[in-house]
Scaffold this motif. Structure first.
Motif, PDB file in Angstrom:
ATOM      1  N   ARG A 100       0.901  -1.303   0.008  1.00 23.88           N
ATOM      2  CA  ARG A 100       0.148   0.019   0.029  1.00 23.88           C
ATOM      3  C   ARG A 100       0.971   1.399  -0.028  1.00 23.88           C
ATOM      4  O   ARG A 100       0.267   2.379   0.154  1.00 23.88           O
ATOM      5  N   GLN A 101       2.062   1.246  -0.213  1.00 22.39           N
ATOM      6  CA  GLN A 101       2.850   2.434  -0.287  1.00 22.39           C
ATOM      7  C   GLN A 101       2.763   2.906  -1.857  1.00 22.39           C
ATOM      8  O   GLN A 101       2.641   2.172  -2.924  1.00 22.39           O
ATOM      9  N   GLU A 102       2.884   4.284  -2.047  1.00 19.04           N
ATOM     10  CA  GLU A 102       2.961   4.845  -3.311  1.00 19.04           C
ATOM     11  C   GLU A 102       4.163   4.169  -4.185  1.00 19.04           C
ATOM     12  O   GLU A 102       5.207   3.996  -3.911  1.00 19.04           O
ATOM     13  N   VAL A 103       3.966   4.037  -5.490  1.00 24.45           N
ATOM     14  CA  VAL A 103       4.874   3.395  -6.198  1.00 24.45           C
ATOM     15  C   VAL A 103       5.914   4.510  -6.529  1.00 24.45           C
ATOM     16  O   VAL A 103       5.741   5.855  -6.722  1.00 24.45           O
ATOM     17  N   LYS A 104       7.207   4.114  -6.273  1.00 23.09           N
ATOM     18  CA  LYS A 104       8.143   5.384  -6.556  1.00 23.09           C
ATOM     19  C   LYS A 104       8.571   5.610  -7.898  1.00 23.09           C
ATOM     20  O   LYS A 104       8.460   4.775  -8.589  1.00 23.09           O
ATOM     21  N   ASN A 105       8.982   6.692  -8.200  1.00 18.20           N
ATOM     22  CA  ASN A 105       9.307   7.089  -9.519  1.00 18.20           C
ATOM     23  C   ASN A 105       8.075   7.150 -10.441  1.00 18.20           C
ATOM     24  O   ASN A 105       8.230   6.597 -11.554  1.00 18.20           O
ATOM     25  N   GLN A 106       6.804   7.273  -9.807  1.00 20.35           N
ATOM     26  CA  GLN A 106       5.671   6.825 -10.397  1.00 20.35           C
ATOM     27  C   GLN A 106       5.494   7.993 -11.757  1.00 20.35           C
ATOM     28  O   GLN A 106       4.842   7.602 -12.644  1.00 20.35           O
ATOM     29  N   ASP A 107       6.143   8.959 -11.735  1.00 23.63           N
ATOM     30  CA  ASP A 107       5.915   9.988 -12.859  1.00 23.63           C
ATOM     31  C   ASP A 107       6.659   9.304 -14.154  1.00 23.63           C
ATOM     32  O   ASP A 107       6.030   9.339 -15.349  1.00 23.63           O
ATOM     33  N   LEU A 108       7.805   8.599 -13.937  1.00 24.93           N
ATOM     34  CA  LEU A 108       8.356   7.878 -15.055  1.00 24.93           C
ATOM     35  C   LEU A 108       7.572   6.561 -15.125  1.00 24.93           C
ATOM     36  O   LEU A 108       7.530   6.303 -16.606  1.00 24.93           O
ATOM     37  N   TRP A 109       7.144   5.959 -14.128  1.00 23.98           N
ATOM     38  CA  TRP A 109       6.474   4.617 -14.392  1.00 23.98           C
ATOM     39  C   TRP A 109       5.190   4.938 -15.053  1.00 23.98           C
ATOM     40  O   TRP A 109       4.695   4.004 -16.222  1.00 23.98           O
ATOM     41  N   ARG A 110       4.343   5.641 -14.977  1.00 25.31           N
ATOM     42  CA  ARG A 110       3.307   6.100 -15.816  1.00 25.31           C
ATOM     43  C   ARG A 110       3.475   6.295 -17.313  1.00 25.31           C
ATOM     44  O   ARG A 110       2.878   5.490 -18.084  1.00 25.31           O
ATOM     45  N   ARG A 111       4.689   6.892 -17.549  1.00 23.67           N
ATOM     46  CA  ARG A 111       4.821   7.339 -18.731  1.00 23.67           C
ATOM     47  C   ARG A 111       5.362   5.942 -19.525  1.00 23.67           C
ATOM     48  O   ARG A 111       5.086   5.611 -20.807  1.00 23.67           O
ATOM     49  N   ILE A 112       6.364   5.103 -18.951  1.00 28.38           N
ATOM     50  CA  ILE A 112       6.789   3.743 -19.379  1.00 28.38           C
ATOM     51  C   ILE A 112       5.663   2.849 -19.492  1.00 28.38           C
ATOM     52  O   ILE A 112       5.706   2.238 -20.710  1.00 28.38           O
ATOM     53  N   VAL A 113       4.987   2.665 -18.730  1.00 24.57           N
ATOM     54  CA  VAL A 113       3.762   1.792 -18.968  1.00 24.57           C
ATOM     55  C   VAL A 113       2.791   2.078 -20.088  1.00 24.57           C
ATOM     56  O   VAL A 113       2.436   1.159 -20.791  1.00 24.57           O
ATOM     57  N   ALA A 114       2.579   3.286 -20.197  1.00 21.43           N
ATOM     58  CA  ALA A 114       1.556   3.709 -21.023  1.00 21.43           C
ATOM     59  C   ALA A 114       2.324   3.387 -22.585  1.00 21.43           C
ATOM     60  O   ALA A 114       1.733   2.673 -23.432  1.00 21.43           O
ATOM     61  N   LEU A 115       3.503   3.601 -22.945  1.00 21.53           N
ATOM     62  CA  LEU A 115       4.248   3.351 -23.783  1.00 21.53           C
ATOM     63  C   LEU A 115       4.455   2.014 -24.094  1.00 21.53           C
ATOM     64  O   LEU A 115       4.172   1.452 -25.323  1.00 21.53           O
ATOM     65  N   TYR A 116       4.927   1.332 -23.139  1.00 18.77           N
ATOM     66  CA  TYR A 116       5.012  -0.224 -23.289  1.00 18.77           C
ATOM     67  C   TYR A 116       3.683  -0.766 -23.593  1.00 18.77           C
ATOM     68  O   TYR A 116       3.825  -1.723 -24.747  1.00 18.77           O
ATOM     69  N   ILE A 117       2.443  -0.571 -23.085  1.00 18.60           N
ATOM     70  CA  ILE A 117       1.238  -1.129 -23.517  1.00 18.60           C
ATOM     71  C   ILE A 117       0.803  -0.658 -24.823  1.00 18.60           C
ATOM     72  O   ILE A 117       0.445  -1.771 -25.777  1.00 18.60           O
ATOM     73  N   LYS A 118       1.165   0.502 -25.535  1.00 26.57           N
ATOM     74  CA  LYS A 118       0.940   0.793 -26.615  1.00 26.57           C
ATOM     75  C   LYS A 118       1.984   0.063 -27.850  1.00 26.57           C
ATOM     76  O   LYS A 118       1.623  -0.548 -28.845  1.00 26.57           O
ATOM     77  N   LEU A 119       3.311   0.033 -27.469  1.00 27.92           N
ATOM     78  CA  LEU A 119       4.280  -0.826 -28.504  1.00 27.92           C
ATOM     79  C   LEU A 119       4.130  -2.198 -28.270  1.00 27.92           C
ATOM     80  O   LEU A 119       4.310  -2.809 -29.227  1.00 27.92           O
ATOM     81  N   LYS A 120       3.806  -2.938 -27.258  1.00 36.28           N
ATOM     82  CA  LYS A 120       3.712  -4.109 -27.190  1.00 36.28           C
ATOM     83  C   LYS A 120       2.647  -4.750 -28.135  1.00 36.28           C
ATOM     84  O   LYS A 120       2.794  -5.736 -28.713  1.00 36.28           O
ATOM     85  N   GLY A 121       1.671  -3.959 -28.432  1.00 38.64           N
ATOM     86  CA  GLY A 121       0.469  -4.258 -29.370  1.00 38.64           C
ATOM     87  C   GLY A 121       0.919  -4.006 -30.910  1.00 38.64           C
ATOM     88  O   GLY A 121       0.284  -4.324 -31.788  1.00 38.64           O
ATOM     89  N   LYS A 122       1.821  -3.162 -31.011  1.00 42.68           N
ATOM     90  CA  LYS A 122       2.287  -2.621 -32.117  1.00 42.68           C
ATOM     91  C   LYS A 122       3.098  -3.763 -33.127  1.00 42.68           C
ATOM     92  O   LYS A 122       3.067  -3.602 -34.222  1.00 42.68           O
TER      93      LYS A 122
END
Length: 164
Positions: A100-122
């Motif tokens: 239940r702790q906030e994910v560290k480096n969340q600003d970067l992780w959110r961008r990374i995950v969004a790109l990962y999901i987009k690219l994974k399907g491409k």
């Protein structure tokens, strides 16, 4: 089908709190793209994430589709996120970890995950692969590229220390 390999690494000095990062793209044994930078008052994980994010952000500028892509990391933090699907649980839990702790480096992780999901399907194949960090002898080609990208990250960290 084109096969691209990306190598990413971050460097950090706890003495100066300065960090550097680098990412390279290899095709047919040749570097076709290099991204690098530095950040003051950072952390090692943040520099690893910056390198990885840079690779993801530049994939679309290098290729369009029908490509086999592997991103090599020596960071267990990044590799385990995707191998063990941590990111899916983080999103389900409102960007909080299992304890239940906030994910560290969340600003970067959110961008990374969004790109990962987009690219994974491409792309035909898109994977994150773990590589041994900075060996000294009997290196495979992949380990040699990993050592090279580490040198770039260290160089960027040291460049920042000179500027400070």
């Amino acid at each position: 089908m084109r096969k691209l390999k990306f190598y990413t690494d971050g460097a950090f000095s706890s003495k100066t709190m300065m960090g550097g990062w680098a990412a390279i793209c290899i095709e047919d044994g040749e570097i076709i793209d290099t991204q690098q930078g530095y950040e003051p008052y950072s952390t090692n994980n943040r520099m690893e994430l910056m390198a990885f994010l840079s690779a993801l952000e530049n994939i679309d500028t290098i290729v369009s589709h029908h490509v086999d892509i592997t991103i090599y990391v020596d960071s267990a933090y990044i590799y385990n996120c995707f191998a063990e699907n941590w990111y899916q649980r983080w999103m389900q839990n409102g960007w909080r970890t299992a304890d239940r702790q906030e994910v560290k480096n969340q600003d970067l992780w959110r961008r990374i995950v969004a790109l990962y999901i987009k690219l994974k399907g491409k792309f035909f194949r898109f994977e994150v692969s773990k590589i041994k960090a900075h060996g000294k002898t009997n290196l495979t080609d992949d380990e040699k590229w990993n050592s090279y990208v580490d040198l770039l990250a260290q160089k960027n960290r040291k460049r920042l220390e000179v500027l400070d």
